[in-house]
Design a protein around this motif. Structure first.
Motif, short mmCIF file in Angstrom:
data_model
loop_
_atom_site.label_atom_id
_atom_site.label_comp_id
_atom_site.label_asym_id
_atom_site.label_seq_id
_atom_site.Cartn_x
_atom_site.Cartn_y
_atom_site.Cartn_z
N ARG A 199 -7.01 -26.89 -6.10
CA ARG A 199 -7.43 -28.25 -6.43
C ARG A 199 -6.78 -28.65 -7.74
N ASP A 221 -8.74 -24.08 -9.61
CA ASP A 221 -9.41 -25.36 -9.43
C ASP A 221 -9.52 -26.03 -10.79
N HIS A 255 -10.21 -29.22 -11.22
CA HIS A 255 -11.08 -30.39 -11.17
C HIS A 255 -12.37 -30.15 -11.95
N TRP A 256 -12.96 -28.98 -11.74
CA TRP A 256 -14.18 -28.62 -12.46
C TRP A 256 -13.82 -27.79 -13.68
N ASP A 257 -14.67 -27.82 -14.69
CA ASP A 257 -14.31 -27.15 -15.95
C ASP A 257 -15.23 -25.99 -16.31
N LYS A 258 -15.90 -25.41 -15.31
CA LYS A 258 -16.80 -24.29 -15.61
C LYS A 258 -16.02 -23.08 -16.12
N VAL A 312 -13.68 -21.59 -9.37
CA VAL A 312 -14.66 -22.31 -10.19
C VAL A 312 -15.58 -21.33 -10.90
#
Length: 256
Positions: free
Chosen positions: A130, A96, A98-101, A65
């Motif tokens: 993820r 991961d 799921h998150w887009d950072k 992330v």
């Protein structure tokens, strides 16, 4: 005897009562644990905690992330820390989606660099996955990660990928979700993974097992995970605990 192979005692959620939580784990029968550091803040504290307790160890790596934040200096720092006597793995690392950072391509680049580092220092890796299974498997194969092997942390994928992971020299680690009523995949995996490649973890303070779901997780709760897996496999709790602890000693190269 239980070994929590993945715990974040370095998380802010434990600032006020870390020592009490660790003491409670020991009293519950958790004899060993690995504290995972994954960024500039948590890595030093993971090592500090490991230095304070004889049977607590550390893993150092960079979380996907936050891949966009990692510099070449950070990678060199992780390499230096890998020589510490209480560091037993590189990670957690992975992908991961799921998150887009952090953009996917940057995540992949950082993931590859850490695998290459692990091979250089000859240490196992801890994988965070993820919503990125296919890409993770592809990168692990391309980078020859089987040379060092490692752990599929908090495995929550289908049984169909288990053999692929085993073939790449990885252990399968299960945590709180195996106790959730609405989580069939971990239960299926718990019954299918060869006993000599199975690990248990909490990922505390996250993913507390039933009946503590939704509350702060802690390493003492790994007993609930082990009890559920033993039930699913129709084994005694003692046998399951003994074998998963032996497996952890093996992958982390710890002398019992």
């Amino acid at each position: 005897m239980l070994f929590d192979t993945h715990v974040h005692m370095n998380a802010r959620q434990f600032i006020e009562d870390r020592d009490e939580v660790i003491k409670r784990a020991f009293e519950t029968g958790v004899t060993h644990m690995v504290v995972v550091g994954f960024d500039r803040e948590t890595i030093p504290l993971a090592i500090e905690i490991a230095e304070q307790y004889e049977t607590i160890y550390a893993a150092v790596g960079w979380h996907p992330v936050d891949a966009i934040d990692m510099t070449d200096e950070d990678l060199a720092w992780i390499e230096d820390l890998s020589a510490h006597q209480k560091v037993v793995a590189i990670g957690e690392m992975g992908l991961d989606y799921h998150w887009d950072k952090s953009p996917k391509e940057i995540q992949k680049e950082v993931f590859r660099k850490q695998i290459q580092l692990a091979k250089k220092v000859e240490m196992p890796i801890i994988i965070h996955n993820r919503e990125a299974t296919e890409d993770i498997i592809e990168i692990l194969k391309e980078e020859g990660a089987s040379e060092v092997g490692g752990i599929m942390h908090c495995y929550n994928d289908s049984v169909q990928y288990v053999q692929t992971c085993l073939d790449m020299n990885f252990y399968i680690s299960l945590g709180g979700p195996v106790t959730f009523k609405n989580a069939p995949l971990p239960k299926e995996v718990a019954k299918e993974v060869p006993l000599d490649r199975l690990l248990v973890e909490t990922d505390a303070p996250f993913l507390a097992p039933h009946p503590n779901r939704g509350k702060r997780n802690e390493p003492a709760y790994v007993k609930l995970v082990a009890e559920k897996i033993a039930e699913l496999r129709e084994l005694s709790f003692e046998e399951l605990s003994k074998k998963t602890t032996e497996n952890a000693f093996s992958i982390f190269k710890i002398n019992a």
